[in-house]
Design an enzyme around this catalytic site. Structure first.
Site, mmCIF file in Angstrom:
data_model
loop_
_atom_site.group_PDB
_atom_site.id
_atom_site.type_symbol
_atom_site.label_atom_id
_atom_site.label_comp_id
_atom_site.label_asym_id
_atom_site.label_seq_id
_atom_site.Cartn_x
_atom_site.Cartn_y
_atom_site.Cartn_z
ATOM 1 N N ASP A 1 -3.507 2.396 -5.476
ATOM 2 C CA ASP A 1 -2.211 2.374 -4.774
ATOM 3 C C ASP A 1 -2.015 1.130 -3.921
ATOM 4 O O ASP A 1 -1.214 1.151 -2.997
ATOM 5 C CB ASP A 1 -2.050 3.648 -3.929
ATOM 6 N N GLU A 2 -2.750 0.065 -4.201
ATOM 7 C CA GLU A 2 -2.529 -1.138 -3.395
ATOM 8 C C GLU A 2 -2.723 -2.415 -4.194
ATOM 9 O O GLU A 2 -3.436 -2.426 -5.211
ATOM 10 C CB GLU A 2 -3.429 -1.133 -2.163
ATOM 11 N N ASP B 1 0.870 -1.180 0.000
ATOM 12 C CA ASP B 1 0.000 0.000 0.000
ATOM 13 C C ASP B 1 0.909 1.233 0.000
ATOM 14 O O ASP B 1 1.754 1.380 0.882
ATOM 15 C CB ASP B 1 -0.868 -0.058 1.272
#
Ligand code: TTP
Ligand code: CA
Length: 390
Positions: free
Chosen positions: A133-134, A33
């Protein structure tokens, strides 16, 4: 030699027995993350922001300040600012703290996200992006189920993201997705948390049941009625009662999650839907030809990707990042899918020319993207098509 390695491996690696008694390697699942993603991207682009509160905002346009905070860096969070907060309220909290208020630039974050996912994807057995974003990843095979090797892989991933994009991230590693996600949450910001199979039970037991992925306020409240507050208590709950209250599927999931035995696999992300390349120009310029020329390597890179994946594209996009760091794009969609690099090089100057006409600013960085990817199959390339018949 192989034999020696294999026997060492099997001695070191914890083996599990599956439901039918078959032996399988303990899984090594990760969750990555990126830290305060949008705001960190802005800091990387403008290092003078570091140390100051930064809020990235979505302006609704109704009044000057109407809209919400998309995310904030940790300096701003320290004053109580968080995602989803009205901009007006965030500004109040940061009064006198010299905050930087930045307009969200989704296009830019998408491009950077894509590059991070590409880089990390090359370092793991399987990558399953779950957001901008993960991502979950599986390194069971490459780490040989060895959690010492898993730590080194995770360190390498963190280094690669730093080297490639100057971004920090948080990583959690464990034998299931639920554990990996808990690990990355706890490792924030910038940390790495490894939960070995042996430590799993003691790690999970004291946590609030609400921390389990998929457990929202409603489930938490029902669990509370059953006298279940912690993950440890959930792990000891009566399976039949859980299934009665939550339904068969979710009841089973809750129990599996609480014992760290949820078996959901990491499913490698879908095939890429686009390829892109961005470069920093040798000097700021409005000259479309000059910009396009500096993208020739990017065009070659994309051509290589297309050849490698057996794809052609329908849409070509010129990406311009201007001196005020805003991102602007112009696209051309072809009637049939194409993959010819010279066609890209020939079309880009016109697109950048259009862009430069509408912006009035110089380009600082520039990029090229192809999307609308299709399998080439037996389709002829444009150059072949245009070649005169003999
Ligand atoms: P998150 O990973 O939830 O948050 P974050 O990366 O900003 O912070 P953290 O360090 O805690 O991981 O979300 C990723 C991005 O998604 C975030 O940078 C901005 C965007 N986002 C929104 O636009 N609105 C929101 O309400 C949230 C939660 C995120
Ligand atoms: Ca994040």
């Amino acid at each position: 030699m192989d034999e020696i390695q294999n026997s060492t491996r099997s001695r070191q690696n914890p083996l599990n027995r599956g439901p039918r008694g078959n032996i399988f390697l303990t899984r090594v699942i990760g969750h990555i993350d990126l830290d305060y993603f949008y705001a960190q991207v802005e800091e990387v682009e403008k290092p003078s922001l570091k140390g100051r509160p930064v809020i990235v905002c979505v302006f609704s346009g109704r009044t000057e300040d109407s809209g919400v905070v998309s995310t904030a860096n940790y300096e701003a969070r320290a004053f109580g600012v968080h995602s989803g907060m009205p901009i007006v309220q965030a500004k109040k909290k940061l009064e006198g703290r010299n905050p930087e208020v930045i307009r969200m630039d989704h296009e830019k974050y998408e491009v950077i996200s894509g590059r991070v996912m590409d880089d990390v994807g090359r370092m793991v057995d399987a990558l399953e992006p779950t957001g901008i974003d993960e991502a979950f990843f599986d390194i069971t095979d490459s780490a040989g189920s060895d959690y010492g090797r898993a730590r080194r892989s995770a360190d390498s991933i963190k280094e690669a993201v730093m080297k490639g994009e100057h971004l920090t991230c948080s990583i959690g590693i464990g034998r299931s997705k639920v554990i990996a996600k808990l690990g990355s949450d706890m490792a924030k910001p910038g940390g790495l948390m490894i939960i070995t199979p042996e430590d799993t039970e003691s790690f999970l037991a004291p946590l609030d049941a609400s921390r389990i992925y998929g457990v929202g306020p409603k489930t938490t409240s029902t669990l509370g009625e059953m006298g279940i507050m912690t993950v440890g208590e959930l792990a000891k709950a009566d399976p039949a009662e859980l299934e009665r209250r939550f339904g068969r599927k979710f009841g089973k999931y809750l129990l599996a999650a609480a014992t760290g035995s949820d078996a959901d696999p990491v499913v490698a992300g879908l095939e890429p839907t686009q390829y892109s390349r961005i470069v920093t120009l040798r000097r700021d310029t409005r000259d479309a030809k000059e910009v396009a020329e500096q993208l020739s390597e990017g065009v070659q890179y994309i051509h290589g990707k297309l050849l490698h994946s057996g794809k052609s594209f329908k849409t070509l996009t010129a990406i311009g990042i201007l001196t005020d760091l805003s991102t602007k794009t112009r696209s051309k969609t072809f009637e049939t899918a194409v993959s010819d690099p010279s066609l890209m090089s020939e079309t880009l100057p016109a697109l950048f020319d259009e862009l430069s006409g509408t912006t009035g600013r110089e380009f600082r960085r520039a990029g090229v993207r192809v999307s609308g990817l299709e399998d080439v199959e037996d389709q002829t390339s444009l150059s072949e098509f245009l070649r005169p018949a003999r």
